[in-house]
Every structure is written in C-alpha cells, then in structure tokens.
Design a protein around this motif. Structure first.
Motif, mmCIF file in Angstrom:
data_model
loop_
_atom_site.group_PDB
_atom_site.id
_atom_site.type_symbol
_atom_site.label_atom_id
_atom_site.label_comp_id
_atom_site.label_asym_id
_atom_site.label_seq_id
_atom_site.Cartn_x
_atom_site.Cartn_y
_atom_site.Cartn_z
ATOM 1 N N ILE A 169 -71.558 29.761 -0.785
ATOM 2 C CA ILE A 169 -70.977 28.720 -1.625
ATOM 3 C C ILE A 169 -71.815 28.587 -2.895
ATOM 4 O O ILE A 169 -73.020 28.343 -2.827
ATOM 5 C CB ILE A 169 -70.952 27.353 -0.903
ATOM 6 C CG1 ILE A 169 -70.267 27.470 0.462
ATOM 7 C CG2 ILE A 169 -70.266 26.304 -1.778
ATOM 8 C CD1 ILE A 169 -68.839 27.893 0.409
ATOM 9 N N ASP A 170 -71.187 28.767 -4.045
ATOM 10 C CA ASP A 170 -71.841 28.523 -5.334
ATOM 11 C C ASP A 170 -71.428 27.125 -5.774
ATOM 12 O O ASP A 170 -70.281 26.888 -6.150
ATOM 13 C CB ASP A 170 -71.398 29.566 -6.363
ATOM 14 C CG ASP A 170 -72.145 29.436 -7.686
ATOM 15 O OD1 ASP A 170 -72.692 28.349 -7.957
ATOM 16 O OD2 ASP A 170 -72.177 30.419 -8.446
ATOM 17 N N SER A 171 -72.366 26.187 -5.705
ATOM 18 C CA SER A 171 -72.068 24.785 -6.002
ATOM 19 C C SER A 171 -72.013 24.474 -7.490
ATOM 20 O O SER A 171 -71.747 23.332 -7.877
ATOM 21 C CB SER A 171 -73.098 23.872 -5.326
ATOM 22 O OG SER A 171 -73.029 23.997 -3.923
ATOM 23 N N GLY A 172 -72.301 25.477 -8.311
ATOM 24 C CA GLY A 172 -72.233 25.273 -9.747
ATOM 25 C C GLY A 172 -73.526 24.810 -10.385
ATOM 26 O O GLY A 172 -73.548 24.439 -11.567
ATOM 27 N N TYR A 173 -74.622 24.834 -9.630
ATOM 28 C CA TYR A 173 -75.908 24.468 -10.219
ATOM 29 C C TYR A 173 -76.333 25.549 -11.209
ATOM 30 O O TYR A 173 -76.330 26.745 -10.871
ATOM 31 C CB TYR A 173 -76.987 24.317 -9.138
ATOM 32 C CG TYR A 173 -76.747 23.184 -8.176
ATOM 33 C CD1 TYR A 173 -76.525 21.892 -8.635
ATOM 34 C CD2 TYR A 173 -76.762 23.404 -6.794
ATOM 35 C CE1 TYR A 173 -76.322 20.853 -7.749
ATOM 36 C CE2 TYR A 173 -76.559 22.370 -5.900
ATOM 37 C CZ TYR A 173 -76.331 21.094 -6.389
ATOM 38 O OH TYR A 173 -76.121 20.060 -5.511
ATOM 39 N N PRO A 174 -76.707 25.164 -12.423
ATOM 40 C CA PRO A 174 -77.123 26.150 -13.430
ATOM 41 C C PRO A 174 -78.304 26.982 -12.931
ATOM 42 O O PRO A 174 -79.284 26.441 -12.417
ATOM 43 C CB PRO A 174 -77.532 25.275 -14.622
ATOM 44 C CG PRO A 174 -76.776 23.998 -14.443
ATOM 45 C CD PRO A 174 -76.712 23.787 -12.963
ATOM 46 N N GLY A 175 -78.178 28.279 -13.038
ATOM 47 C CA GLY A 175 -79.270 29.163 -12.643
ATOM 48 C C GLY A 175 -79.165 29.725 -11.247
ATOM 49 O O GLY A 175 -79.985 30.566 -10.854
ATOM 50 N N PHE A 176 -78.173 29.308 -10.467
ATOM 51 C CA PHE A 176 -78.028 29.832 -9.111
ATOM 52 C C PHE A 176 -77.600 31.292 -9.170
ATOM 53 O O PHE A 176 -76.562 31.615 -9.745
ATOM 54 C CB PHE A 176 -77.000 29.019 -8.329
ATOM 55 C CG PHE A 176 -76.769 29.515 -6.923
ATOM 56 C CD1 PHE A 176 -77.806 29.546 -6.007
ATOM 57 C CD2 PHE A 176 -75.508 29.950 -6.522
ATOM 58 C CE1 PHE A 176 -77.592 29.996 -4.707
ATOM 59 C CE2 PHE A 176 -75.289 30.401 -5.229
ATOM 60 C CZ PHE A 176 -76.326 30.427 -4.320
ATOM 61 N N ARG A 177 -78.408 32.175 -8.552
ATOM 62 C CA ARG A 177 -78.169 33.617 -8.669
ATOM 63 C C ARG A 177 -77.308 34.135 -7.515
ATOM 64 O O ARG A 177 -77.767 34.884 -6.657
ATOM 65 C CB ARG A 177 -79.507 34.357 -8.717
ATOM 66 C CG ARG A 177 -80.346 34.058 -9.945
ATOM 67 C CD ARG A 177 -79.661 34.533 -11.227
ATOM 68 N NE ARG A 177 -79.286 35.937 -11.181
ATOM 69 C CZ ARG A 177 -80.125 36.930 -11.484
ATOM 70 N NH1 ARG A 177 -81.365 36.667 -11.870
ATOM 71 N NH2 ARG A 177 -79.713 38.184 -11.430
ATOM 72 N N SER A 178 -76.063 33.753 -7.511
ATOM 73 C CA SER A 178 -75.161 34.240 -6.480
ATOM 74 C C SER A 178 -74.977 35.750 -6.589
ATOM 75 O O SER A 178 -74.684 36.423 -5.592
ATOM 76 C CB SER A 178 -73.801 33.542 -6.587
ATOM 77 O OG SER A 178 -73.218 33.758 -7.860
ATOM 78 N N ASP A 179 -75.179 36.302 -7.797
ATOM 79 C CA ASP A 179 -75.032 37.741 -7.986
ATOM 80 C C ASP A 179 -76.078 38.516 -7.201
ATOM 81 O O ASP A 179 -75.813 39.617 -6.706
ATOM 82 C CB ASP A 179 -75.115 38.099 -9.471
ATOM 83 C CG ASP A 179 -76.435 37.677 -10.103
ATOM 84 O OD1 ASP A 179 -76.849 36.505 -9.894
ATOM 85 O OD2 ASP A 179 -77.063 38.499 -10.798
#
Length: 257
Positions: free
Chosen positions: A67-77
């Motif tokens: 889950i990508d919660s949209g926090y800036p900088g979260f490296r889901s990639d």
C-alpha cells in the motif's frame, strides 16, 4: 533466494512452521495476500512463507501486496523492483491516505492509528479483489507481548493479537505466522540478506508510538533478570484461566451451582 545465514533461516522457518501447525494458519488451496510494507518483518514473512510453500504437503499461492499511502518520498519502486527480481507476484495499490489523514486527523491525535485503519480497509478489499481468502501480516512475537502490555497498562483490557482471526469484513482470514519469532532473530536475518528496507516516510516516523517504545524498554529491562520473559508472556496468552479473572461474564460461565 540463497540466504546468507542458513541456520537462522531454518530457525525462523521452523518457528513459522510450528505456528502454521498449531493454529491452522494455512490450508490446501489457500491464496494468501502477504502485506509487504518494505520493512524487515514483511520481507522476512514473505520469504519464509515461500520457503515453506516449496516443501509444504499442501498447495497454496502467495501474492505480495503493498500500500502506497501517498507519503512524499515513499520508495514503492524499490519494493516493486526487488519483489520482481525475486519472482514474486506483486500488487501495488496507490492511495490518497496522506491527504485524508491531514484533513481528518484531530490535532494531537496519532498518525499511526488512523493510518493503520485506512490501510487495513484497503488490504481487506484488495485481498478479495485478488481472489485471496487470507491476508498474512508480519507481526512477530514482540508485537504480541507489547500489545498485551499496552492494552493492560493504557486501555484496561486483557487483549493482544490473534494468530488467526476473521476480519471485520466477514470474508478474509487474517493470519500472523511470525507469532513465535522474536524481533532479535529478524533484524540480523534481514540485514545479512540485504533486504531493501524502505521507510514509510510518514511525517512522524521515528517519533510516533512512544507508548510502544516504553513497552520495548520495559521488556528489555525485565529480560536482564528473566531472559525468557517475552516467551512467558506469550505462553500466558495461550494459558488463560477465566476462573481467576474479574470479567463478570466469564465469572457467570465459570460459576458452579
């Protein structure tokens, strides 16, 4: 994947195997969504379940879910790339949770509680969407005993977590296969195998959940006198004596005419 410390890997895998057997966590034909946040616990859980799957007498499938919660900088990639390299089926769900939290959170209230509720709802929905009857979460032994103490000290309930429970939607079974695994085993396992740990990038990361950190500190102090204190607390969760508790409903059930 070839693991650096095969002895530690086997120890963790054996502990998870015991939990699976003790609590009936996995059945033939299960399709399990594994919540992978990018932390050490969820990577460990996914790899261990895959190791068990390859040798299990029953057939089951795994799908990693992030889950990508949209926090800036979260490296889901980074998470997606690693899981792809390891050959795992993976689904990434992007949400606007950060915006919702900023709008709805009461001043001074916890980020963690509202974020957890939002993620939980999405995970249940995704499990159904992906055809998964079970959702595996990476809570380990320390999480169980810390939650027990938190509820006793600050909430006034005798409650922790369940290794297996039906979710609020009445459809998905939540399982926690790391219930017998201590965090001290997971930390070096993740480090030695260079799991690409990703910070959730929450604005209060590192400062939130002060009460849980207090419980960790308390348990560390108690372990100096009793190294088995955490496992003793875990055993207590499976050795309930209702007759000696103050719950009036339980008292009525235990009353002898």
């Amino acid at each position: 994947m070839e693991f650096i410390d095969n002895i530690r890997y086997k120890k963790i895998k054996n502990a998870v195997g015991r939990a699976v057997a003790d609590f009936g966590l996995i059945r033939d034909g299960d399709r399990i969504a594994v919540a992978v946040s990018g932390g050490k616990d969820s990577y460990t859980l996914l790899h261990i379940l895959e190791g068990l799957r390859r040798r299990a007498p029953v057939k089951y499938e795994l799908v990693a879910v992030t889950i990508d919660s949209g926090y800036p900088g979260f490296r889901s990639d980074v998470i997606a790339s690693y899981l792809r390299e390891q050959g795992f089926a993976h689904h990434l769900e992007t949400t606007d949770h950060y915006d919702i939290i900023r709008e709805k959170r009461r001043p001074g209230s916890s980020y963690c509680s509202i974020c957890a509720r939002l993620k939980r709802g999405v995970l249940y929905t995704l499990a159904q969407k992906l055809g998964c009857n079970k959702l595996a979460l990476g809570h380990h032994l320390d999480d169980f005993v810390e939650t027990l103490l938190l509820n006793q000290f600050f909430v006034g309930t005798l409650k922790a977590m369940a290794p297996r429970m039906l979710a609020d939607n009445g459809e998905t079974t939540v399982i926690r296969p790391l219930v017998y695994v201590e965090e001290r085993e997971i930390i070096p396992f993740a480090r030695e195998n260079r799991f690409p740990v990703v910070c959730c990038s929450c604005p209060v990361c590192g400062t939130a959940d002060l009460q849980r950190r207090r419980m960790k500190k308390l348990l560390t102090e108690l372990e100096k006198e009793n190294p088995a204190v955490k496992r003793s607390l875990l055993r207590a969760l499976g050795n309930v004596q209702p007759r000696y508790l103050l719950d009036r409903e339980l008292q009525r059930l235990c009353d002898v005419p």
